[in-house]
Scaffold this motif. Structure first.
Motif, mmCIF file in Angstrom:
data_model
loop_
_atom_site.group_PDB
_atom_site.id
_atom_site.type_symbol
_atom_site.label_atom_id
_atom_site.label_comp_id
_atom_site.label_asym_id
_atom_site.label_seq_id
_atom_site.Cartn_x
_atom_site.Cartn_y
_atom_site.Cartn_z
ATOM 1 N N ARG A 1 0.845 -1.506 -0.049
ATOM 2 C CA ARG A 1 0.066 -0.063 0.015
ATOM 3 C C ARG A 1 0.763 1.235 -0.180
ATOM 4 N NH1 ARG A 1 -4.072 -1.771 4.522
ATOM 5 N NH2 ARG A 1 -2.678 0.062 5.448
ATOM 6 N N GLN A 2 2.207 1.212 0.911
ATOM 7 C CA GLN A 2 2.958 2.345 0.622
ATOM 8 C C GLN A 2 3.579 2.363 -0.671
ATOM 9 O OE1 GLN A 2 4.977 4.552 3.049
ATOM 10 N NE2 GLN A 2 2.718 4.514 3.805
ATOM 11 N N ALA B 1 0.906 4.101 -2.885
ATOM 12 C CA ALA B 1 0.592 5.434 -2.605
ATOM 13 C C ALA B 1 1.892 6.321 -3.360
ATOM 14 C CB ALA B 1 1.094 5.997 -1.126
ATOM 15 N N GLY B 2 2.941 5.753 -3.430
ATOM 16 C CA GLY B 2 4.193 6.377 -4.241
ATOM 17 C C GLY B 2 3.756 6.290 -5.671
ATOM 18 N N TYR C 1 12.298 7.018 -2.886
ATOM 19 C CA TYR C 1 11.665 7.765 -1.897
ATOM 20 C C TYR C 1 10.953 7.281 -0.929
ATOM 21 C CZ TYR C 1 13.781 11.322 -5.056
ATOM 22 O OH TYR C 1 14.667 11.994 -6.063
ATOM 23 N N VAL C 2 10.415 6.025 -1.227
ATOM 24 C CA VAL C 2 9.312 5.592 -0.308
ATOM 25 C C VAL C 2 10.146 4.113 0.450
ATOM 26 C CG1 VAL C 2 6.989 4.569 -0.383
ATOM 27 C CG2 VAL C 2 7.418 6.276 -1.903
ATOM 28 N N PRO D 1 14.267 4.329 2.166
ATOM 29 C CA PRO D 1 14.312 5.009 3.341
ATOM 30 C C PRO D 1 13.414 4.229 4.703
ATOM 31 C CG PRO D 1 13.631 6.532 1.586
ATOM 32 C CD PRO D 1 13.606 5.110 1.320
ATOM 33 N N GLN D 2 12.328 3.681 4.562
ATOM 34 C CA GLN D 2 11.763 2.922 5.420
ATOM 35 C C GLN D 2 12.595 1.429 5.595
ATOM 36 O OE1 GLN D 2 7.333 3.160 5.462
ATOM 37 N NE2 GLN D 2 7.479 4.234 3.605
ATOM 38 N N THR E 1 13.383 8.114 13.370
ATOM 39 C CA THR E 1 12.490 9.545 13.277
ATOM 40 C C THR E 1 11.306 9.083 14.119
ATOM 41 O OG1 THR E 1 11.641 8.608 11.142
ATOM 42 C CG2 THR E 1 13.411 10.165 11.038
ATOM 43 N N GLN E 2 10.942 8.110 14.130
ATOM 44 C CA GLN E 2 9.609 7.633 14.895
ATOM 45 C C GLN E 2 9.868 7.304 16.053
ATOM 46 O OE1 GLN E 2 9.243 5.403 11.254
ATOM 47 N NE2 GLN E 2 7.315 5.528 11.608
ATOM 48 N N ARG E 3 8.833 7.361 17.050
ATOM 49 C CA ARG E 3 9.027 7.005 18.292
ATOM 50 C C ARG E 3 8.438 5.448 18.684
ATOM 51 N NH1 ARG E 3 6.815 11.900 21.213
ATOM 52 N NH2 ARG E 3 5.482 11.467 19.356
ATOM 53 N N SER E 4 7.048 5.583 18.131
ATOM 54 C CA SER E 4 6.344 4.284 18.657
ATOM 55 C C SER E 4 6.975 3.102 17.989
ATOM 56 C CB SER E 4 4.691 4.462 18.454
ATOM 57 O OG SER E 4 4.710 4.510 17.030
ATOM 58 N N PHE F 1 -6.546 7.401 -0.004
ATOM 59 C CA PHE F 1 -6.902 5.746 0.324
ATOM 60 C C PHE F 1 -7.434 5.956 1.687
ATOM 61 C CE2 PHE F 1 -2.871 6.317 -2.075
ATOM 62 C CZ PHE F 1 -3.071 5.265 -3.124
ATOM 63 N N GLU G 1 -1.982 6.403 4.174
ATOM 64 C CA GLU G 1 -0.673 5.783 3.488
ATOM 65 C C GLU G 1 0.031 7.093 3.503
ATOM 66 O OE1 GLU G 1 -0.182 2.896 3.396
ATOM 67 O OE2 GLU G 1 -2.306 2.376 3.547
ATOM 68 N N GLU H 1 2.517 9.931 12.673
ATOM 69 C CA GLU H 1 2.150 9.083 13.680
ATOM 70 C C GLU H 1 1.574 9.789 14.809
ATOM 71 O OE1 GLU H 1 5.244 6.562 15.167
ATOM 72 O OE2 GLU H 1 5.845 8.338 16.067
#
Ligand SMILES: Nc1ncnc2c1ncn2[C@@H]1O[C@H](COP(=O)(O)OP(=O)(O)OP(=O)(O)O)[C@@H](O)[C@H]1O
Ligand SMILES: [Mg+2]
Lengths: 238, 250
Positions: free
Chosen positions: A119-120, A123-124, A137-138, A141-142, A218-221, B92, B96, B144
């Motif tokens: 799905r990501q 989206a790109g 770019y999508v 990096p992840q 970059t994200q915490r959870s 969506f 996303e 998030e």
């Protein structure tokens, strides 16, 4: 006892050991960087549907995961000259270690790429990206966040595996320590000096890994998988 | 009220299967410039698949997809699908957003990296869009950290940043808590009022009544009904449509 400490200290500060440690570091960094590049290419090729490409990738993985690294090192050093390819011990060592590493890094990258869902990617594409742009770019990096901790572990593994190229007479840390000891039978001292160098380098790698992981967090959870060095450093801090 | 009708996106006799299971059967849908088309229908009727076909995200068996007067379903056009997709934004069900980018970077990514818009200009535009979707203070937040409704509005801003000719919404409020649905629908209604051409798959009948110019009802991969909004809700409809409406409205 005092005599041993003095000898260890003199080894640690000797040009011979320092040069050997430099060689070990160079072997590790070169093999690892090349191995990461090979692994990335292989992982991206694995995403292709082309049967032939996939078969070639499988063959590579099968060969390099299914045989000892030591055999691969000796093979590249001793067999390639028969085909007119003359390589220095260092170059042979780097190529063998990198090819071996690539087979493992490919798997690490693959799990990273798979961690980014369809799905990501969609989206790109829906934003008008082309395939490589979605990757750049999508997805990558992840994927990085998943890939970095095990890559750090591989780095440390490589530092130790680099000792294997002593069999093709590359003057790295273990070979120099062994040669030094065989002249005077002071194995305790020379091997301890080598071990100290190894530990300094692994610790250095851990700190670098920690810095990089921090940068990508970059994200915490969404916690990335915890690496060995992260746990180690946390323990030493507590 | 309605003057000349210019077709922006026109689907004709579209057939699409997954394996040997037909999912879209001879579908005809026409999206007029500046109008909002709402698509409703039971689960599995092929609504999402239809949107994905419009955006060339799915291969089709047969049919013609005309976008701005050009058939974009031909193999040659498909090779440049990315070009058309830059003009057809999509929103969506599950937002996303890109989790590795801040809100503003999510919005700026495609304009800057794909279209080559200068950064300063893209940032200015992104801030305006955040204003437009009513979360101007969240530019530097991470996705998030936002509520679902806020995330979906960022996703709308991200889509608008490419300055698309048409917006495709696939159940944009289905994953939201009830209290957040309104804030997203309000933004969509405003877009519709401002003349943004939109195709909206939704179960929100109040939105359809308020914003749609036409409503399409799909069932089992077929277009059962395709009527102007007032007729769809007020006039004579086929029994299959009536049954669906009765279910969803009561
Ligand atoms: N990738 C896929 N592979 C196989 N079958 C699929 C795929 N995607 C959708 N389908 C099938 O196609 C049919 C239409 O699916 P679609 O998602 O378009 O329906 P929908 O109207 O959007 O439903 P919903 O309201 O649940 O979102 C369903 O029967 C579904 O199972
Ligand atoms: Mg759907």
């Amino acid at each position: 006892m005092n005599d041993s400490v003095t000898l260890i200290l003199s080894y640690l500060s000797s040009a011979n050991f320092l040069r050997a440690a430099g060689m070990t570091l160079a072997l590790t960094v070169c093999s690892m960087l090349l191995g990461m590049l090979i692994g990335l290419i292989v992982a991206l090729l694995q995403e292709r549907r082309n049967r032939l490409v996939r078969a070639l990738v499988m063959l590579y993985l099968w060969l390099f995961r299914g045989t000892p690294v030591l055999l691969q090192i000796i093979f590249i050093f001793n067999v390639l000259p028969n085909f007119g390819i003359l390589l220095s011990g260092f170059t042979s060592g780097v190529i063998a270690l990198a090819l071996n590493e690539g087979a493992y890094m490919a798997e690490i990258y693959r799990s990273g790429l798979q961690s980014v869902g369809a799905r990501q990617r969609t989206a790109g594409y829906a934003l008008g990206m082309r395939g490589w742009q979605v990757m750049r770019y999508v997805v990558l990096p992840q994927a990085m966040k998943v890939v970095i901790p095990p890559t750090g572990n591989q780095f440390m593994g490589m530092l130790k595996n680099s000792a294997l190229v002593s069999v093709i007479a590359v003057e790295e840390l273990l070979l120099v320590a062994d040669q030094t000891a065989s002249a005077n039978f002071r194995y305790l001292e020379s091997l301890t000096a080598a071990a100290v160098y190894y530990l300094i380098m692994t610790t250095l790698f851990m700190l670098i890994q920690q810095l990089i992981e921090q940068r990508f967090k970059t994200q915490r959870s969404q916690e990335a998988p915890r690496s060995w060095s992260q746990r180690f450093l946390r323990m030493t801090r507590a | 009220m309605k003057t000349d009708t210019v077709s922006l996106l026109d689907i004709q006799r579209l057939n699409k299967s997954f394996g040997d299971k037909p999912v879209l059967k001879n579908v005809d849908v026409n999206v007029e410039q500046g109008k909002t088309l709402v698509i409703v229908g039971p689960s599995g009727s092929g609504k999402s698949t239809l949107l994905r076909c419009m955006n060339l995200l799915e291969p089709i068996e047969s049919g013609v997809i005309t976008f701005e007067g050009r058939d974009i379903a031909t193999p040659e056009a498909r090779r440049e699908a990315w070009r058309f997709r830059q003009e057809m934004a999509m929103v969506f069900q599950h937002f996303e957003l890109f989790p590795h980018l801040s809100v503003i970077d999510n919005i700026m990514l495609a304009p800057v990296k794909i279209k080559g818009v200068p950064k300063a200009q893209a940032r200015q535009k992104a801030l305006e869009l955040l204003e437009r979707v009513r979360i101007p203070d969240k530019a530097n937040a991470w996705p998030e950290e936002l509520s679902g409704g806020q995330q979906q509005r960022v996703a709308i801003a991200r889509a608008l940043a490419m300055e698309p000719r048409v917006m495709l919404f696939d159940e944009p409020t289905s994953a939201l808590d009830p209290e957040m649905i309104k804030e997203v629908l309000d933004v969509m209604t405003e877009l519709s009022d401002q003349g943004m051409t939109s195709v909206v798959v939704t179960h929100e009948m109040s939105f359809a009544r308020r914003a749609a110019h036409r409503v399409v009802f799909m069932a089992d991969g077929e277009v059962v009904e395709n009527l102007p909004t007032d007729q769809f809700f007020g006039g004579e409809v086929k029994p299959r449509t009536r049954q669906f409406l009765d279910q969803i409205l009561h």
